[in-house]
Scaffold this active site. Structure first.
Site, short mmCIF file in Angstrom:
data_model
loop_
_atom_site.label_atom_id
_atom_site.label_comp_id
_atom_site.label_asym_id
_atom_site.label_seq_id
_atom_site.Cartn_x
_atom_site.Cartn_y
_atom_site.Cartn_z
N ALA A 1 -13.68 7.10 65.68
CA ALA A 1 -12.53 7.88 65.25
C ALA A 1 -11.43 6.91 64.80
CB ALA A 1 -12.04 8.74 66.40
N GLY B 1 -17.19 7.54 67.84
CA GLY B 1 -17.54 8.75 67.10
C GLY B 1 -18.62 8.49 66.06
N GLU C 1 -21.76 8.73 67.93
CA GLU C 1 -21.93 10.15 68.28
C GLU C 1 -22.37 10.97 67.08
OE1 GLU C 1 -17.95 10.16 69.93
OE2 GLU C 1 -18.71 10.71 71.91
N GLU D 1 -15.14 3.20 73.59
CA GLU D 1 -13.85 3.87 73.79
C GLU D 1 -13.09 3.37 75.01
OE1 GLU D 1 -16.71 5.37 73.04
OE2 GLU D 1 -16.41 7.03 71.63
C1 HXC Z 1 -9.22 2.70 62.52
C2 HXC Z 1 -10.48 0.84 62.12
C3 HXC Z 1 -11.43 1.25 63.09
C4 HXC Z 1 -11.20 2.48 63.76
C5 HXC Z 1 -12.07 -0.61 62.26
N1 HXC Z 1 -10.92 -0.32 61.64
N2 HXC Z 1 -12.40 0.31 63.15
N3 HXC Z 1 -9.39 1.56 61.84
N4 HXC Z 1 -10.08 3.16 63.44
N5 HXC Z 1 -12.05 2.98 64.67
C6 HXC Z 1 -10.21 -1.10 60.61
C7 HXC Z 1 -9.55 -2.33 61.19
O1 HXC Z 1 -8.31 -2.01 61.76
C8 HXC Z 1 -9.41 -3.19 59.96
O2 HXC Z 1 -8.31 -2.74 59.20
C9 HXC Z 1 -10.67 -2.87 59.18
O3 HXC Z 1 -11.13 -1.61 59.66
C10 HXC Z 1 -11.76 -3.88 59.40
O4 HXC Z 1 -11.96 -4.03 60.80
P1 HXC Z 1 -11.92 -5.44 61.56
O5 HXC Z 1 -11.61 -5.17 62.97
O6 HXC Z 1 -11.03 -6.40 60.82
O7 HXC Z 1 -13.44 -5.91 61.35
P2 HXC Z 1 -14.32 -6.80 62.35
O8 HXC Z 1 -13.52 -7.97 62.86
O9 HXC Z 1 -15.58 -7.06 61.62
O10 HXC Z 1 -14.60 -5.87 63.61
C11 HXC Z 1 -15.36 -4.69 63.45
C12 HXC Z 1 -15.27 -3.80 64.70
C13 HXC Z 1 -13.80 -3.56 65.07
C14 HXC Z 1 -16.00 -4.51 65.88
C15 HXC Z 1 -16.01 -2.51 64.40
O11 HXC Z 1 -13.13 -3.09 63.90
C16 HXC Z 1 -13.61 -2.55 66.14
O12 HXC Z 1 -13.79 -2.85 67.33
N6 HXC Z 1 -13.22 -1.33 65.76
C17 HXC Z 1 -12.90 -0.27 66.70
C18 HXC Z 1 -14.16 0.32 67.30
C19 HXC Z 1 -13.83 1.40 68.31
O13 HXC Z 1 -13.13 1.20 69.30
N7 HXC Z 1 -14.34 2.62 68.07
C20 HXC Z 1 -14.11 3.77 68.93
C21 HXC Z 1 -12.90 4.53 68.46
S1 HXC Z 1 -12.50 5.86 69.50
P3 HXC Z 1 -7.28 -3.76 58.51
O14 HXC Z 1 -6.23 -2.87 57.94
O15 HXC Z 1 -6.82 -4.70 59.56
O16 HXC Z 1 -8.13 -4.46 57.46
C22 HXC Z 1 -13.62 7.06 69.11
C23 HXC Z 1 -13.50 8.34 69.90
C24 HXC Z 1 -14.30 9.43 69.29
O17 HXC Z 1 -14.44 6.89 68.29
C25 HXC Z 1 -14.14 10.68 70.09
C26 HXC Z 1 -14.04 11.90 69.28
C27 HXC Z 1 -12.83 12.71 69.61
#
Ligand code: HXC
Length: 262
Positions: free
Chosen positions: A69, A113, A116, A136
């Site tokens: 998400a 997500g 999921e 998460e």
């Molecule tokens: C918003 C995101 C994002 C996310 C990545 N980006 N994941 N933006 N939401 N979930 C953005 C980063 O901010 C960055 O933007 C660009 O994408 C590239 O990501 P990087 O982090 O620079 O890339 P990298 O170093 O290769 O790392 C990749 C990654 C990391 C390991 C996937 O981005 C990461 O940990 N992302 C979050 C993963 C996460 O926590 N997902 C769960 C979310 S909660 P900029 O602008 O800096 O270029 C969820 C709940 C769902 O999913 C429940 C439903 C209600």
């Protein structure tokens, strides 16, 4: 549409074709938000209604199927807002209304997500580059779109706990060993393999395919004896189709079947 959050294409040249849906927020690693989920839900329902479509494939980019998400969208949300808006999950169950097979073709990150969403699909084909996880917990929340329920059903309690509690990622080989993934293919072959699987399904009887999907999904609901009885009745019902006559006649005549999907 230049700002489309999904892109769609039709593939194949048979009477039933494959609809390919590509998640399209590559700069944000296909982070999911309401607008994207709305577009995805609409496309899924439209392709499910379209009689020329046999299968649907959902894919992302080389780097990410979807990294979860959109954290920037939800960072400042409070309880009442997420509760009332049902952020990104308000139409999450749309996928469950789709009667045709949905294949996830996953390369790169399928996190939160994104994992999921992949788990909601019927067949999950992974590139060797795929990485799955429910991270998460690292940002002070827990999975909210079925991760704590579908992951243990797919990989068992211990590995699901490991992934959900430590936030570690699982690579494609581990995901295949654990039973999350149908098959793992070289990254450059991902789309071809997913489309070939879809094409193989497209050639089969539509009613059989839809009912087989419904029966397998029953395995995750209710009791074994109810599921087996459901399957038995559906099995019987397929003897009312022309495709059953055609499939069996074709086998006995040693010729390919010509299914009319009725
Ligand atoms: C918003 C995101 C994002 C996310 C990545 N980006 N994941 N933006 N939401 N979930 C953005 C980063 O901010 C960055 O933007 C660009 O994408 C590239 O990501 P990087 O982090 O620079 O890339 P990298 O170093 O290769 O790392 C990749 C990654 C990391 C390991 C996937 O981005 C990461 O940990 N992302 C979050 C993963 C996460 O926590 N997902 C769960 C979310 S909660 P900029 O602008 O800096 O270029 C969820 C709940 C769902 O999913 C429940 C439903 C209600």
């Amino acid at each position: 549409m230049t700002d489309a959050l999904i892109l769609t294409e039709m593939h194949g040249d048979g009477p039933r074709r494959t609809a390919l849906i590509k998640l399209n927020r590559p700069k944000q690693l296909n982070a999911l938000n309401d607008a994207l989920m709305d577009q995805l839900g609409e496309a899924l329902l439209a392709f499910d209604r379209d009689e020329s479509v046999g299968c649907i494939v959902i894919t992302g980019s080389d780097k990410a199927f979807a990294a979860g998400a959109d954290i920037s969208a939800m960072a400042r949300f409070d309880y009442m807002h997420v509760h009332q808006s049902d952020f990104i999950t308000r139409n999450w169950e749309t996928m469950l209304q789709v009667r045709k097979p949905v294949i996830a073709a996953v390369a790169g990150f399928a996190l939160g997500g994104g994992c999921e969403l992949a788990m909601m699909c019927d067949v999950l084909i992974a590139a060797e580059t795929a990485k799955f996880g429910q991270p998460e917990i690292k940002i002070g929340i827990i999975p909210g779109a079925g991760g704590t329920q579908r992951l243990p059903r797919a990989v068992g309690k211990s590995k699901a706990m490991d992934l959900v509690l430590t936030a570690r990622m699982m690579d494609a080989a581990e995901a295949e060993r654990a039973g999350l993934v149908s098959r793992v293919v070289p990254a450059e072959r991902l789309l071809d393999e997913a489309l070939a699987a879809a094409e193989a399904i497209n050639a089969l009887s539509g009613p059989s395919v839809a009912l087989a999907k419904e029966c397998v999904n029953r395995a995750f609901e209710g009791t074994l004896s109810d599921g087996v009885m459901f399957e038995r009745r559906v099995f019987h019902s397929l003897f009312a189709t022309a495709d059953q006559k055609e499939g069996m006649d074709a086998f006995l005549a040693k010729r390919p079947p010509q299914f009319g999907h009725s």
